[in-house]
Structure formats: structure tokens, C-alpha cells
Design an enzyme around this catalytic site. Structure first.
Site, PDB file in Angstrom:
ATOM      1  N   ARG A 174      27.559  39.942  52.437  1.00  0.00           N
ATOM      2  CA  ARG A 174      28.425  39.077  51.614  1.00  0.00           C
ATOM      3  C   ARG A 174      27.741  37.727  51.529  1.00  0.00           C
ATOM      4  O   ARG A 174      27.492  37.082  52.547  1.00  0.00           O
ATOM      5  CB  ARG A 174      29.812  38.943  52.246  1.00  0.00           C
ATOM      6  CG  ARG A 174      30.641  37.857  51.591  1.00  0.00           C
ATOM      7  CD  ARG A 174      32.096  37.904  51.949  1.00  0.00           C
ATOM      8  NE  ARG A 174      32.747  39.037  51.301  1.00  0.00           N
ATOM      9  CZ  ARG A 174      34.074  39.179  51.206  1.00  0.00           C
ATOM     10  NH1 ARG A 174      34.870  38.251  51.712  1.00  0.00           N
ATOM     11  NH2 ARG A 174      34.593  40.220  50.614  1.00  0.00           N
ATOM     12  N   HIS A 190      31.659  42.203  42.821  1.00  0.00           N
ATOM     13  CA  HIS A 190      32.340  42.763  43.996  1.00  0.00           C
ATOM     14  C   HIS A 190      32.604  44.247  43.710  1.00  0.00           C
ATOM     15  O   HIS A 190      33.746  44.670  43.537  1.00  0.00           O
ATOM     16  CB  HIS A 190      33.632  41.993  44.238  1.00  0.00           C
ATOM     17  CG  HIS A 190      34.209  42.160  45.610  1.00  0.00           C
ATOM     18  ND1 HIS A 190      33.593  42.897  46.607  1.00  0.00           N
ATOM     19  CD2 HIS A 190      35.363  41.681  46.158  1.00  0.00           C
ATOM     20  CE1 HIS A 190      34.349  42.858  47.700  1.00  0.00           C
ATOM     21  NE2 HIS A 190      35.423  42.133  47.457  1.00  0.00           N
ATOM     22  N   CYS A 250      42.896  41.689  44.364  1.00  0.00           N
ATOM     23  CA  CYS A 250      42.008  42.127  45.460  1.00  0.00           C
ATOM     24  C   CYS A 250      42.411  41.534  46.797  1.00  0.00           C
ATOM     25  O   CYS A 250      42.017  42.062  47.833  1.00  0.00           O
ATOM     26  CB  CYS A 250      40.560  41.772  45.120  1.00  0.00           C
ATOM     27  SG  CYS A 250      40.259  39.996  45.023  1.00  0.00           S
ATOM     28  N   ARG A 267      39.992  50.434  50.012  1.00  0.00           N
ATOM     29  CA  ARG A 267      38.653  49.923  50.334  1.00  0.00           C
ATOM     30  C   ARG A 267      38.010  50.789  51.414  1.00  0.00           C
ATOM     31  O   ARG A 267      36.818  51.094  51.362  1.00  0.00           O
ATOM     32  CB  ARG A 267      38.745  48.470  50.842  1.00  0.00           C
ATOM     33  CG  ARG A 267      39.152  47.449  49.801  1.00  0.00           C
ATOM     34  CD  ARG A 267      38.056  47.174  48.808  1.00  0.00           C
ATOM     35  NE  ARG A 267      36.837  46.696  49.422  1.00  0.00           N
ATOM     36  CZ  ARG A 267      36.576  45.431  49.745  1.00  0.00           C
ATOM     37  NH1 ARG A 267      37.434  44.491  49.461  1.00  0.00           N
ATOM     38  NH2 ARG A 267      35.410  45.080  50.289  1.00  0.00           N
TER      39      ARG A 267
HETATM   40  N1   CP Z   1      39.220  41.638  48.791  1.00  0.00           N
HETATM   41  C1   CP Z   1      38.336  41.271  49.728  1.00  0.00           C
HETATM   42  O1   CP Z   1      37.125  41.483  49.597  1.00  0.00           O
HETATM   43  O2   CP Z   1      38.891  40.695  50.809  1.00  0.00           O
HETATM   44  P1   CP Z   1      38.131  39.947  51.993  1.00  0.00           P
HETATM   45  O3   CP Z   1      37.598  38.654  51.442  1.00  0.00           O
HETATM   46  O4   CP Z   1      39.201  39.719  53.035  1.00  0.00           O
HETATM   47  O5   CP Z   1      37.016  40.814  52.499  1.00  0.00           O
HETATM   48  N1  NVA Z   2      36.915  36.047  43.719  1.00  0.00           N
HETATM   49  C1  NVA Z   2      37.205  35.956  45.125  1.00  0.00           C
HETATM   50  C2  NVA Z   2      37.322  37.318  45.718  1.00  0.00           C
HETATM   51  C3  NVA Z   2      37.668  37.333  47.182  1.00  0.00           C
HETATM   52  C4  NVA Z   2      37.704  38.740  47.749  1.00  0.00           C
HETATM   53  C5  NVA Z   2      36.140  35.150  45.825  1.00  0.00           C
HETATM   54  O1  NVA Z   2      34.960  35.355  45.537  1.00  0.00           O
HETATM   55  O2  NVA Z   2      36.484  34.314  46.653  1.00  0.00           O
END
Ligand code: CP
Ligand code: NVA
Length: 301
Positions: free
Chosen positions: A101, A128, A259, A287
Site C-alpha cells: 500500500r 484499489h 469501501c 475482501r
Molecule cells: N477499504 C480499505 O481498503 O480499507 P482499509 O484502508 O482499512 O484497508
Molecule cells: N480513497 C480512499 C480509499 C481508502 C480505502 C483512500 O485512498 O484513502
């Protein structure tokens, strides 16, 4: 010699692969036990916070018979200047797959170029894809094949939205995106790509037009992690809140998706996210299963 099988973005895949991943996710959800990660280790490398991605990958690796280690870039030499490429080469000597990430999509690509094990996109500033696979599985569980459905996205054109656009290009559902024109300035390659695949993807300024008659309504936070335009975006997105009035314009049995994490009262009201049309916790649950399918696909094909 072919390299490792990475899971980087949906626009690098095809519909057959996605369909296969969904079938495997459904099998895992139904309780199939397949220890494809026995004796294998997954590294989860985070430059930004996470609840769902971290826990679902960790649990998924465990259910597949493997082991996961969670790494925060701040605690690694990566955080004080070791290159992504060197980090990739070193981690590849210890682990069997890496989830990243990151704030910068190019780091994901660099990691994938230098790693000799599969690399999985756990969210970047661009996309994502794990999230959107879980979301589509969630919709199909309730509504069957998504191909003939109309989906609406309301809010920022962000990483999650971009992966949804990629999925439209592959799976053939139609997508209406309501986003302030100021936030979608210039060319957006994902739109051109999806349209070139034959998808119907429209961009509208008016959320009511996008939502009217939709089978599913998506939104996400107005300000993504590491987004430096917070105040400007909040002001521009104020008319894009998903509330009961907006949801009532969608089909009567429309689903609401997010999400998570949600910023209640900003992009969505409690009435909607806690209401009967909301499937946000099913998305979070799914997920786990789509990521087990992704791990299996990356590791054993
Ligand atoms: N939706 C999602 O990716 O959540 P997190 O940021 O908690 O991993
Ligand atoms: N768009 C959001 C998604 C979090 C899961 C972000 O990037 O923070």
C-alpha cells in the site's frame, strides 16, 4: 522464462481472469480448504494506515495455510532512503509474495519490476483493485451477473473509482460517474481505456442524473489518505453527499456501496450507510475471499 504473476491493476487483466477469481472467491467463501500457502509467507508493506486490507490479507494467508508479516515502511530502512528496488530484492529472498500500500503508484511498479515474487496492489494513489473485486462480488451475490447492470459513482474521481472504471471496461456494466468538473480536469486515461473496451462510462456534474435508476450507488471519502487538497475537495463535494433523497432516485432495490472507512455526515449520511440498502460490511467481508483467490492465482496459477 516468465516472471512472477503480479496483481497490479484490473486494466492489465482480462474478463476471463476476473471471472475465474470470482469463482475461486465464491468457493473459498463456501468453505473450500486449500492450503496453497503452506510453508509460504506473505509480506504486507504499508506506507499508509489500513484496517481491512491488513486484517483480511493476514487472515486470508492464514486460512490458506501460510503466514503473514506486517511491515510499516516507517520502521524499515525504506523509510530512511533504501530504494524500493533493493527492498524488493531483499524481501524476495525471504517471502513468497508482497502486498504494497503506497502513496505513489510508481513505487508499486518499481517493486514489481525488481521483485522475484508476486506483488499485489493493496491500494495506491491510482487504484484499489482488490476493493473493486470485492465490491463486484458483493453486487453479484445479490443481483446476479453485473454485465446488464447500471452503476453510479458519486464523489471524488479517486483510486477506488478508477478501479471501478477498469472493471466496467472488462465486465461490461454501465457506469455513471458524478464528480465536480474541477476534480476531473484533463484527460483521464482510465475513461478512454474503458470506452475503448466498449464500456458505457459517462461523467456528469449532477449526482441526481448519475443515480437515477441505478442498480448500485457507490461513494467513498471525499479526501483520500495523503490527499493534500482536503479543504478544496470538501467544498466542491458538498453537493455530492449520498443521502436518503439521492438514494430514492436510484432503483427501489438499489444497493449502497462504500469501501470504508466512511466519514459519516460527509460523503454519506447515517440513514443511508446504516439503511437496508447498504452492503458495506459485506464488501469488507468479501475482501477476505477475493484476496484468497488473488493469492492462489499469484502463487499457483
Ligand atoms: N477499504 C480499505 O481498503 O480499507 P482499509 O484502508 O482499512 O484497508
Ligand atoms: N480513497 C480512499 C480509499 C481508502 C480505502 C483512500 O485512498 O484513502
Amino acid at each position: 522464462m516468465t516472471g512472477p504473476r503480479h496483481f497490479l491493476d484490473l486494466d492489465r487483466l482480462d474478463a476471463t481472469t476476473l471471472r475465474r477469481l470470482f469463482a475461486r472467491a465464491i468457493a473459498f467463501k463456501a468453505g473450500e480448504h486449500k492450503p496453497v500457502m503452506a510453508g509460504r509467507t506473505l509480506a504486507l508493506l504499508f506506507e499508509k494506515p489500513s484496517t481491512r486490507t491488513r486484517v483480511s490479507f493476514e487472515v486470508g494467508a492464514h486460512r490458506l495455510g501460510g503466514h503473514a508479516i506486517v511491515l510499516n515502511s516507517r520502521d524499515m530502512q525504506l523509510g530512511r532512503g533504501e530504494t524500493v528496488a533493493d527492498t524488493a530484492r531483499v524481501l524476495s529472498r525471504y517471502v513468497d509474495a508482497i502486498v504494497l500500500r503506497t502513496d505513489a503508484h510508481h513505487k508499486l511498479l518499481e517493486l514489481a519490476r525488481s521483485a522475484t515474487v508476486p506483488v499485489i496492489n493493496g491500494l495506491t494513489d491510482r487504484s484499489h483493485p482488490c476493493q473493486i473485486l470485492a465490491d463486484i462480488l458483493t453486487i453479484e451475490e445479490r443481483k446476479g451477473d453485473i454485465a446488464c447492470r447500471r452503476l453510479a459513482w458519486v464523489g471524488d474521481f479517486n483510486n477506488v473509482c478508477r478501479s471501478l472504471v477498469h472493471a466496467a471496461g472488462l465486465l461490461g456494466f454501465s457506469l455513471a460517474i458524478a464528480c465536480p468538473p474541477e476534480l476531473l480536469a484533463g484527460d483521464e486515461p482510465a475513461l478512454a481505456w474503458a470506452r475503448a473496451q466498449g464500456a458505457t462510462v459517462t461523467v456528469l456534474a449532477d449526482p441526481r442524473e448519475a443515480v437515477r435508476g441505478a442498480d448500485a450507488v457507490f461513494t467513498d471519502t471525499w479526501v483520500s489518505m495523503s490527499d493534500r487538497e482536503g479543504e478544496r475537495k470538501r467544498a466542491l463535494l458538498e453537493p455530492y453527499r449520498v443521502d436518503g433523497r439521492l438514494m430514492r432516485l436510484a432503483a427501489p432495490d438499489a444497493l449502497f456501496l462504500h469501501c470504508l472507512p466512511a466519514h459519516r455526515g460527509e460523503e454519506v449520511t447515517d440513514e443511508v450507510i446504516d439503511g437496508p440498502q447498504s452492503v458495506v460490511f459485506d464488501e469488507a467481508e468479501n475482501r477476505l475471499y477475493v484476496q484468497m483467490a488473488i493469492l492462489e492465482w499469484c502463487l499457483v496459477g
